[in-house]
Write an enzyme that holds these catalytic residues in place. Sequence first.
Site, mmCIF file in Angstrom:
data_model
loop_
_atom_site.group_PDB
_atom_site.id
_atom_site.type_symbol
_atom_site.label_atom_id
_atom_site.label_comp_id
_atom_site.label_asym_id
_atom_site.label_seq_id
_atom_site.Cartn_x
_atom_site.Cartn_y
_atom_site.Cartn_z
ATOM 1 N N ASP A 160 1.092 -1.122 0.076
ATOM 2 C CA ASP A 160 0.165 0.093 -0.019
ATOM 3 C C ASP A 160 0.962 1.031 -0.070
ATOM 4 O O ASP A 160 1.360 1.399 1.016
ATOM 5 C CB ASP A 160 -0.813 0.069 1.305
ATOM 6 C CG ASP A 160 -1.738 1.174 1.176
ATOM 7 O OD1 ASP A 160 -1.754 2.152 0.714
ATOM 8 O OD2 ASP A 160 -3.116 0.991 1.610
ATOM 9 N N HIS A 161 1.095 1.827 -1.089
ATOM 10 C CA HIS A 161 2.423 2.649 -1.088
ATOM 11 C C HIS A 161 2.120 4.034 -0.653
ATOM 12 O O HIS A 161 3.126 4.675 -0.075
ATOM 13 C CB HIS A 161 2.757 2.995 -2.827
ATOM 14 C CG HIS A 161 1.800 4.014 -3.293
ATOM 15 N ND1 HIS A 161 0.633 3.568 -4.014
ATOM 16 C CD2 HIS A 161 1.614 5.248 -3.299
ATOM 17 C CE1 HIS A 161 -0.229 4.579 -4.504
ATOM 18 N NE2 HIS A 161 0.455 5.513 -4.201
ATOM 19 N N HIS A 194 -6.007 2.572 1.028
ATOM 20 C CA HIS A 194 -5.090 3.752 1.362
ATOM 21 C C HIS A 194 -5.894 4.673 2.648
ATOM 22 O O HIS A 194 -5.437 4.935 3.314
ATOM 23 C CB HIS A 194 -4.805 4.899 0.095
ATOM 24 C CG HIS A 194 -4.432 4.223 -1.018
ATOM 25 N ND1 HIS A 194 -3.221 3.382 -1.064
ATOM 26 C CD2 HIS A 194 -4.505 4.509 -2.242
ATOM 27 C CE1 HIS A 194 -3.043 2.845 -2.253
ATOM 28 N NE2 HIS A 194 -3.645 3.589 -3.028
#
Length: 510
Positions: free
Chosen positions: A201-202, A264
């Site tokens: 999950d950047h 996110h």
Amino acid sequence: MNAVHGANPLRDAADRRLPRIAGPSGLVIFGVTGDLSRKKLMPAVYDLANRGLLPPGFSLIGFARREWQDEDFADEVYQAVKQHARTPFREEVWQQLSQGMRFVQGNFDDDEAFETLKKTMDELDQAQGTGGNFAFYLSVPPKFFPVVVQQLKKHGLAEEKGDSWRRAVIEKPFGHDLASAKDLNGIVHEVFSPDQVFRIDHYLGKETVQNILALRFANTLFEPIWNRSYVDHVQITMAEDIGIGGRAGYYDGIGAARDVIQNHLLQLLALTAMEEPASFDADALAAEKTKVLGAVKLPKDLGKSTVRAQYAAGWQGGARAVGYLEEDGIDPQSKTDTYAAVKLEIDNRRWAGVPFYLRTGKRLGRRVTEIAVVFQRAPHSPFDHTATEELGQNALVIRVQPDEGVTLRFGSKVPGTSMEVRDVSMDFAYGESFTESSPEAYERLILDVLLGDANLFPRTEEVELSWKILDPIEQYWDRHGKPAQYESGTWGPAEADEMLARDGRSWRRP
Ligand SMILES: NC(=O)c1ccc[n+]([C@@H]2O[C@H](COP(=O)([O-])OP(=O)(O)OC[C@H]3O[C@@H](n4cnc5c(N)ncnc54)[C@H](OP(=O)(O)O)[C@@H]3O)[C@@H](O)[C@H]2O)c1
């Protein structure tokens, strides 16, 4: 310096100011010719090498269907680095890095290609001293996650021999609902143990997101008021000013809520709302995030507490923008949401009765991601009503991107002979307070994978709990009518404004 430990001498060093440098290792990127790999992964690998954070013999293997030789692959990485790397190009770094680059051509169901991959890894162990330590990055369309994982097992590539390690990095989306996420977890864990799996999950790789923990738990200032006694509500926003671009195939049928809220925004909610972890170890962090995600409650009336919408034509950045249903590759009957807003509650002592409003959308007024903790009004005001007419509520805004930083909004006396109070802001900006620029999220995450540091990667339970929150909303939307519409370039549909107005609140205009 502390005692050397395993393949990763600096990891356990007590002095955290020392750079964390990866031990002997290599990275295999499946889907290496894709968009993500070219724009983010290849540049991140180079930036890590340039910062001296990769071992001397670091190796990079690309896997895709193109008829490329190793040199073609290296040339492609070179172009990607020149175009997208964050740090300056240095010939000596490139020369060293390119020595460990190999390309394996094949389809994901091609056994021969996986045997070639195995031989290539063995060869690199000899030539580059990678020590059998490899991470497999699945930068591939999600439908191929299972087959790649199963091929790794079939060809013995997931097996850790002796002291060596093997890790799997899985891109989003991790499933499209709870059932599919569970299926995928089942398949992945048949091959890899939980500590070998790194789900990307950047957002968690962003400095500003990690700073939520520093802000809350390294200071005394905020935590005493971080609860239902002082907080009125929380707004978490991820707004994009672009449309779906060329990603119709991926986006249609998925939509904003699955693409952004499930991962996110719920991760941002977890970090904002969780209790202080016993330590910053991956296990302790995951335990607190899991606990708070498990306490998230959906309001009873989903018709009044959720909104989905699609962008209609409009003006954006001075140009005419087409509506979602007119975009190339989109079914004109599509009900996919390009905007989603939900009101969530957290059923625990700290947050009971405090709504968390989450929203995301494409083609909105501006590209911005922020968390706004909005405080209650003062219980009593000694000032005239007219003196405080323009005073809003105090707010602490964590600006995740762009303009990374934190803003505190509070009331202040307007200069002059009368007592008039108006909102002012106090600002912390990363760019002004620190000389070093923030690494890209993917740099941090790839380095963490090579170090085996799982802090910034959501666990099985977190992913499943997030789908559990979202599934009833998606099911409700499936059963009830069509998405609302909003003009491109605006801040979303009127229905979303009405949703907050019913609670006597309004969305921030970042
Ligand atoms: N793009 C982004 O900004 C972004 C952002 C967040 C997450 N993601 C996720 O990252 C992953 C990759 O996305 P992407 O946008 O880079 O995808 P993409 O541009 O469609 O690339 C897909 C890659 O997979 C390869 N491929 C496809 N089918 C294959 C097959 N049968 N056998 C072997 N190789 C095959 C393609 O290689 P060839 O065609 O050369 O064989 C290509 O390298 C996805 O899970 C996506 O959801 C992407």
